[in-house]
Structure formats: C-alpha cells, structure tokens
Enzyme design. Structure first.
Site, PDB file in Angstrom:
ATOM      1  N   TYR A 103     -69.273 -92.806 111.150  1.00  0.00           N
ATOM      2  CA  TYR A 103     -68.071 -93.248 110.609  1.00  0.00           C
ATOM      3  C   TYR A 103     -66.631 -93.243 111.395  1.00  0.00           C
ATOM      4  CZ  TYR A 103     -64.548 -94.325 106.872  1.00  0.00           C
ATOM      5  OH  TYR A 103     -63.540 -94.992 106.169  1.00  0.00           O
ATOM      6  N   LYS A 107     -64.309 -96.273 113.150  1.00  0.00           N
ATOM      7  CA  LYS A 107     -63.027 -96.597 112.748  1.00  0.00           C
ATOM      8  C   LYS A 107     -61.880 -96.415 114.013  1.00  0.00           C
ATOM      9  CE  LYS A 107     -63.234 -97.624 108.446  1.00  0.00           C
ATOM     10  NZ  LYS A 107     -63.166 -98.864 107.957  1.00  0.00           N
ATOM     11  N   THR A 140     -62.188 -95.756  95.351  1.00  0.00           N
ATOM     12  CA  THR A 140     -63.513 -96.870  95.551  1.00  0.00           C
ATOM     13  C   THR A 140     -64.873 -96.174  95.511  1.00  0.00           C
ATOM     14  OG1 THR A 140     -63.553 -97.150  97.630  1.00  0.00           O
ATOM     15  CG2 THR A 140     -61.547 -98.209  96.414  1.00  0.00           C
TER      16      THR A 140
END
Length: 234
Positions: A103, A107, A140
């Site tokens: 991840y 990014k 989220t």
C-alpha cells in the site's frame, strides 16, 4: 485496464470539456491478490489504474486548458508514502509481500508520477497542472482490511480522531479549484498547504524509471510524444 480504456472511449464520445481529473480510487492493506490483468492489487488499482486513466485523458485535459485557466490533475496519495520503499526490481511484491508495504509503495508511486507528469507537461507547454494531495486520516470503509485493533479504534473513536469524508475531501477540492493554484503544479498538499514529500520522491532518475516501467505495464508506448499531444493510445 480494459474498463479504463472503455470508459475513456465512452467519455470522449460525449465531446464535453474536461477541466479537472481527480484520481481517488484505492484499496488498502488487502491480502495478496491480483487484478484481472495480473497486477498486485495495490499497485494495479491504486497506481497503474490512475497512471493509465490520466495519460489516456491528457488529450482532453489539454484541449480544455487555456492560458490563465489550466486544466488540473489531482492525485490522492497518503502520508503512508513517507515510510515506503520503491522496489523497481519487484514492484509486484512477488518475492516478499507485505500488505502495508504494498500500500505504501503504491502511494509513493503516485507522488513520483505526479512530479514527473508535471515536468512532461511543462516541457510540452501544456496548460495542464498536476498536483498530489494527502487527505489525512479519514473515517471511511478503506480500513476494513487493517489490523482488528485499528478497526476497533476507528469504530469507537473515529468520530473524534478521524476526519469525516467531507473533511477528507477538502484538500482535493482545494487543489482542483483554488485560484491560488492556477498554473501551479508539481506540489504535494496536506491540509490545503504545500508540504514536502518523502525525499526519494524527488529523485528524477527514479521517477523516469518508474514512468518507463509503467508505460510497459499499461501498454503505452510513448506517453511523452503521443498522449500529451492528444492522441488516444489503444
């Protein structure tokens, strides 16, 4: 990749101007698995999907931009990029997979992509800018694959510690419409302010290597001369 190309074709058939593109799709810390094209999911979805979409839409962005009113590309990265390493010999994490590492790498790749894209646009004299934003820690569903303790904190204290989705969008909106960023690209923004990204993200040699490999992975032969000049590459 097929759905991205189909979307671009459908969009261009509408013949409407494209002034702003916000790259915001993503997954976080998912188990090791692949996209339909065989890419590691973080790298394929978080990074390569945005790389391809942006390059295929550059012609539309260029046509919509004008002096004093540039079109804008806004790419959403993360503070996680500060702990990332870009492994050019194993971008897919096939030899040693870590959900967090994969991840973070995706990014970091988005930051370097934005910086290199801005240099290409400047070299072409295009009225298009590219900036990258950090939305902060936002409440989220992105956290559904993280450590259970983190999910527990989110559920119990997310309202206090995390940004709301609306608050998380502020920096992206700022990058998309703020008059003070007219004609300004190649910036990393957090809380609507410019800040420094990870030192290695400014390595132009590494940026070029990542760009070239991304072109090969997505089937783009020469983004610099073709996509920026406005021809759709299929």
């Amino acid at each position: 990749m097929r759905s991205i190309r189909q979307f671009v074709q459908n969009f261009q058939k509408k013949r409407v101007p494209l002034h702003v593109l916000v790259n915001n799709a993503g997954v976080m810390m998912v188990p090791q698995r692949q996209t339909e094209d065989g890419f590691e999911e973080h790298f394929g979805l978080n990074y390569l999907g945005h790389f391809l979409l942006t390059n295929l839409l550059l012609g539309s962005l260029k046509e919509a931009g004008s002096p004093g009113r540039c079109s804008r590309v806004v790419t959403v990265s993360s503070a996680t990029h500060y702990v990332a390493e870009l492994n050019m010999q194993d971008l897919q994490g096939s030899s040693s997979y870590s959900p967090h590492g994969a991840y973070a790498q995706s990014k970091l790749a988005l930051v370097m992509f934005s910086y290199h894209l801005q240099r290409l646009l400047d070299a072409q004299g295009c009225h298009v800018t590219a900036n990258v934003v950090d939305p902060g820690v936002v409440d989220t569903d992105l956290y559904k694959h993280v450590f259970w303790g983190t999910r527990l904190v989110q559920k119990a204290l997310g309202w206090l510690l995390f940004k709301t989705p609306d608050e998380g969008s502020w920096t992206s909106v700022h990058a998309a419409v703020s008059p003070e960023l007219e004609g300004v690209g190649g910036r990393y923004l957090y809380n609507e302010k410019e800040t420094k990204s990870l030192e290695v993200s400014y390595d132009q040699r590494l940026q070029r290597q990542l760009w070239a490999q991304s072109c090969q992975m997505t089937g783009i032969s020469d983004v610099t001369s073709e996509a920026v000049s406005g021809r759709l590459i299929t």
